[in-house]
Design a protein around this motif. Sequence first.
Motif, PDB file in Angstrom:
ATOM      1  N   SER A   1      39.089  63.213  22.854  1.00 46.73           N
ATOM      2  CA  SER A   1      39.933  62.916  24.023  1.00 46.73           C
ATOM      3  C   SER A   1      39.792  61.464  24.458  1.00 46.73           C
ATOM      4  O   SER A   1      40.778  60.810  24.800  1.00 46.73           O
ATOM      5  CB  SER A   1      39.566  63.829  25.197  1.00 46.73           C
ATOM      6  N   PHE A   2      38.557  60.967  24.447  1.00 47.93           N
ATOM      7  CA  PHE A   2      38.342  59.596  24.891  1.00 47.93           C
ATOM      8  C   PHE A   2      39.069  58.599  23.997  1.00 47.93           C
ATOM      9  O   PHE A   2      39.619  57.612  24.493  1.00 47.93           O
ATOM     10  CB  PHE A   2      36.853  59.257  24.977  1.00 47.93           C
ATOM     11  N   VAL A   3      39.084  58.840  22.703  1.00 49.42           N
ATOM     12  CA  VAL A   3      39.793  57.944  21.770  1.00 49.42           C
ATOM     13  C   VAL A   3      41.256  57.827  22.173  1.00 49.42           C
ATOM     14  O   VAL A   3      41.836  56.734  22.144  1.00 49.42           O
ATOM     15  CB  VAL A   3      39.649  58.442  20.313  1.00 49.42           C
ATOM     16  N   LEU A   4      41.863  58.936  22.584  1.00 45.90           N
ATOM     17  CA  LEU A   4      43.265  58.928  23.009  1.00 45.90           C
ATOM     18  C   LEU A   4      43.452  58.339  24.404  1.00 45.90           C
ATOM     19  O   LEU A   4      44.456  57.687  24.677  1.00 45.90           O
ATOM     20  CB  LEU A   4      43.832  60.349  22.973  1.00 45.90           C
ATOM     21  N   LEU A   5      42.488  58.573  25.272  1.00 45.29           N
ATOM     22  CA  LEU A   5      42.604  58.119  26.663  1.00 45.29           C
ATOM     23  C   LEU A   5      42.270  56.646  26.859  1.00 45.29           C
ATOM     24  O   LEU A   5      42.809  56.009  27.770  1.00 45.29           O
ATOM     25  CB  LEU A   5      41.700  58.953  27.568  1.00 45.29           C
ATOM     26  N   LYS A   6      41.389  56.108  26.035  1.00 48.36           N
ATOM     27  CA  LYS A   6      40.941  54.731  26.217  1.00 48.36           C
ATOM     28  C   LYS A   6      42.109  53.743  26.356  1.00 48.36           C
ATOM     29  O   LYS A   6      42.133  52.966  27.320  1.00 48.36           O
ATOM     30  CB  LYS A   6      40.005  54.312  25.082  1.00 48.36           C
ATOM     31  N   PRO A   7      43.110  53.742  25.455  1.00 42.63           N
ATOM     32  CA  PRO A   7      44.206  52.782  25.612  1.00 42.63           C
ATOM     33  C   PRO A   7      45.012  52.994  26.896  1.00 42.63           C
ATOM     34  O   PRO A   7      45.493  52.036  27.498  1.00 42.63           O
ATOM     35  CB  PRO A   7      45.087  53.013  24.385  1.00 42.63           C
ATOM     36  N   GLN A   8      45.120  54.250  27.324  1.00 40.69           N
ATOM     37  CA  GLN A   8      45.855  54.537  28.556  1.00 40.69           C
ATOM     38  C   GLN A   8      45.110  54.010  29.777  1.00 40.69           C
ATOM     39  O   GLN A   8      45.722  53.470  30.697  1.00 40.69           O
ATOM     40  CB  GLN A   8      46.074  56.040  28.705  1.00 40.69           C
ATOM     41  N   ILE A   9      43.793  54.174  29.776  1.00 41.11           N
ATOM     42  CA  ILE A   9      42.983  53.668  30.893  1.00 41.11           C
ATOM     43  C   ILE A   9      43.023  52.150  30.915  1.00 41.11           C
ATOM     44  O   ILE A   9      43.225  51.528  31.962  1.00 41.11           O
ATOM     45  CB  ILE A   9      41.532  54.188  30.811  1.00 41.11           C
TER      46      ILE A   9
ATOM     47  N   SER B   1      45.258  58.331  40.550  1.00 42.08           N
ATOM     48  CA  SER B   1      46.431  58.437  39.669  1.00 42.08           C
ATOM     49  C   SER B   1      46.530  59.817  39.014  1.00 42.08           C
ATOM     50  O   SER B   1      45.543  60.559  38.912  1.00 42.08           O
ATOM     51  CB  SER B   1      46.363  57.375  38.568  1.00 42.08           C
ATOM     52  N   ALA B   2      47.719  60.131  38.522  1.00 42.66           N
ATOM     53  CA  ALA B   2      47.936  61.380  37.788  1.00 42.66           C
ATOM     54  C   ALA B   2      47.077  61.409  36.519  1.00 42.66           C
ATOM     55  O   ALA B   2      46.522  62.452  36.170  1.00 42.66           O
ATOM     56  CB  ALA B   2      49.417  61.535  37.446  1.00 42.66           C
ATOM     57  N   LEU B   3      46.958  60.276  35.833  1.00 37.80           N
ATOM     58  CA  LEU B   3      46.153  60.204  34.617  1.00 37.80           C
ATOM     59  C   LEU B   3      44.710  60.630  34.890  1.00 37.80           C
ATOM     60  O   LEU B   3      44.153  61.473  34.180  1.00 37.80           O
ATOM     61  CB  LEU B   3      46.179  58.791  34.023  1.00 37.80           C
ATOM     62  N   PHE B   4      44.112  60.083  35.935  1.00 38.50           N
ATOM     63  CA  PHE B   4      42.729  60.434  36.269  1.00 38.50           C
ATOM     64  C   PHE B   4      42.618  61.905  36.660  1.00 38.50           C
ATOM     65  O   PHE B   4      41.735  62.625  36.181  1.00 38.50           O
ATOM     66  CB  PHE B   4      42.197  59.555  37.409  1.00 38.50           C
ATOM     67  N   LYS B   5      43.507  62.372  37.528  1.00 38.38           N
ATOM     68  CA  LYS B   5      43.441  63.754  38.011  1.00 38.38           C
ATOM     69  C   LYS B   5      43.605  64.759  36.875  1.00 38.38           C
ATOM     70  O   LYS B   5      42.889  65.758  36.811  1.00 38.38           O
ATOM     71  CB  LYS B   5      44.484  63.985  39.097  1.00 38.38           C
ATOM     72  N   GLU B   6      44.535  64.484  35.962  1.00 43.43           N
ATOM     73  CA  GLU B   6      44.745  65.381  34.825  1.00 43.43           C
ATOM     74  C   GLU B   6      43.534  65.379  33.899  1.00 43.43           C
ATOM     75  O   GLU B   6      43.105  66.433  33.425  1.00 43.43           O
ATOM     76  CB  GLU B   6      46.002  64.966  34.051  1.00 43.43           C
ATOM     77  N   THR B   7      42.987  64.215  33.642  1.00 46.41           N
ATOM     78  CA  THR B   7      41.822  64.097  32.767  1.00 46.41           C
ATOM     79  C   THR B   7      40.612  64.776  33.390  1.00 46.41           C
ATOM     80  O   THR B   7      39.908  65.550  32.735  1.00 46.41           O
ATOM     81  CB  THR B   7      41.506  62.613  32.493  1.00 46.41           C
ATOM     82  N   TRP B   8      40.366  64.499  34.660  1.00 45.13           N
ATOM     83  CA  TRP B   8      39.197  65.049  35.345  1.00 45.13           C
ATOM     84  C   TRP B   8      39.277  66.573  35.431  1.00 45.13           C
ATOM     85  O   TRP B   8      38.256  67.263  35.341  1.00 45.13           O
ATOM     86  CB  TRP B   8      39.081  64.427  36.735  1.00 45.13           C
TER      87      TRP B   8
ATOM     88  N   PRO C   1      22.190  63.678  23.173  1.00 46.30           N
ATOM     89  CA  PRO C   1      23.590  63.442  22.805  1.00 46.30           C
ATOM     90  C   PRO C   1      24.608  64.163  23.681  1.00 46.30           C
ATOM     91  O   PRO C   1      25.810  63.952  23.534  1.00 46.30           O
ATOM     92  CB  PRO C   1      23.672  63.917  21.353  1.00 46.30           C
ATOM     93  N   ALA C   2      24.173  64.967  24.633  1.00 46.62           N
ATOM     94  CA  ALA C   2      25.089  65.613  25.565  1.00 46.62           C
ATOM     95  C   ALA C   2      25.368  64.732  26.784  1.00 46.62           C
ATOM     96  O   ALA C   2      26.205  65.065  27.616  1.00 46.62           O
ATOM     97  CB  ALA C   2      24.534  66.964  26.011  1.00 46.62           C
ATOM     98  N   ILE C   3      24.658  63.599  26.879  1.00 46.30           N
ATOM     99  CA  ILE C   3      24.845  62.681  28.006  1.00 46.30           C
ATOM    100  C   ILE C   3      25.664  61.481  27.549  1.00 46.30           C
ATOM    101  O   ILE C   3      25.360  60.848  26.543  1.00 46.30           O
ATOM    102  CB  ILE C   3      23.487  62.224  28.582  1.00 46.30           C
ATOM    103  N   PHE C   4      26.716  61.212  28.313  1.00 51.33           N
ATOM    104  CA  PHE C   4      27.621  60.100  28.030  1.00 51.33           C
ATOM    105  C   PHE C   4      27.739  59.216  29.259  1.00 51.33           C
ATOM    106  O   PHE C   4      27.558  59.666  30.389  1.00 51.33           O
ATOM    107  CB  PHE C   4      29.020  60.626  27.683  1.00 51.33           C
ATOM    108  N   PHE C   5      28.074  57.961  29.006  1.00 47.07           N
ATOM    109  CA  PHE C   5      28.365  57.006  30.063  1.00 47.07           C
ATOM    110  C   PHE C   5      29.695  56.343  29.747  1.00 47.07           C
ATOM    111  O   PHE C   5      29.930  55.957  28.596  1.00 47.07           O
ATOM    112  CB  PHE C   5      27.299  55.901  30.127  1.00 47.07           C
ATOM    113  N   THR C   6      30.542  56.215  30.743  1.00 48.89           N
ATOM    114  CA  THR C   6      31.684  55.319  30.600  1.00 48.89           C
ATOM    115  C   THR C   6      31.361  54.090  31.429  1.00 48.89           C
ATOM    116  O   THR C   6      30.818  54.191  32.542  1.00 48.89           O
ATOM    117  CB  THR C   6      33.015  55.936  31.076  1.00 48.89           C
ATOM    118  N   ILE C   7      31.658  52.942  30.875  1.00 48.58           N
ATOM    119  CA  ILE C   7      31.485  51.683  31.598  1.00 48.58           C
ATOM    120  C   ILE C   7      32.824  50.978  31.547  1.00 48.58           C
ATOM    121  O   ILE C   7      33.347  50.676  30.467  1.00 48.58           O
ATOM    122  CB  ILE C   7      30.363  50.823  30.990  1.00 48.58           C
ATOM    123  N   SER C   8      33.399  50.804  32.722  1.00 52.57           N
ATOM    124  CA  SER C   8      34.714  50.169  32.804  1.00 52.57           C
ATOM    125  C   SER C   8      34.640  48.941  33.696  1.00 52.57           C
ATOM    126  O   SER C   8      33.800  48.852  34.594  1.00 52.57           O
ATOM    127  CB  SER C   8      35.768  51.153  33.328  1.00 52.57           C
ATOM    128  N   LYS C   9      35.516  48.004  33.431  1.00 50.98           N
ATOM    129  CA  LYS C   9      35.589  46.755  34.207  1.00 50.98           C
ATOM    130  C   LYS C   9      36.949  46.715  34.904  1.00 50.98           C
ATOM    131  O   LYS C   9      37.983  46.967  34.278  1.00 50.98           O
ATOM    132  CB  LYS C   9      35.452  45.539  33.294  1.00 50.98           C
TER     133      LYS C   9
END
Length: 94
Positions: free
Chosen positions: A21-29, A68-75, A47-55
Motif C-alpha cells: 500500500s505504501f508503494v502506491l500511496l507514496k507518490p500521492q502523499i 484530506s480524503a486521502l488521509f482519512k481513507e488510508t487511515w 519488523p512489525a514496527i514502521f516509521f513514516t518520516i515526512s517533510k
Amino acid sequence: MLTRVVKMHFNQMYIADFKQSFVLLKPQIEAFKGCTEVNLFQDKANPAIFFTISKWENEEHLENYRHSALFKETWAVVKPNFVQRAEAWSLSLL
C-alpha cells in the motif's frame, strides 16, 4: 520546514499489505501540496514496527493533508491493523 515522524506497530499478518500500500500511496502523499518527501522505515529489531518520516513546508500543509480524503481513507484501512496506538511527533530543525 516541519518533519513528521509517525511510529506504527502492526499485526504481523498486515505487514506485506502495508508495504504494498505504501508503494502506491507514496507518490500521492508527495503530490499533496506542501509535502516535499515521505519515506517508510522498518525497525531492524522488530519488523512489525514502521516509521513514516515526512517533510512539510509548514504545519498548515500537514494539517490540510491530515484532514484530506486521502488521509482519512488510508487511515481507515491502516488503523484497525495496529497492535498498539500509533505515536506521532512534529519536529522543527533548530
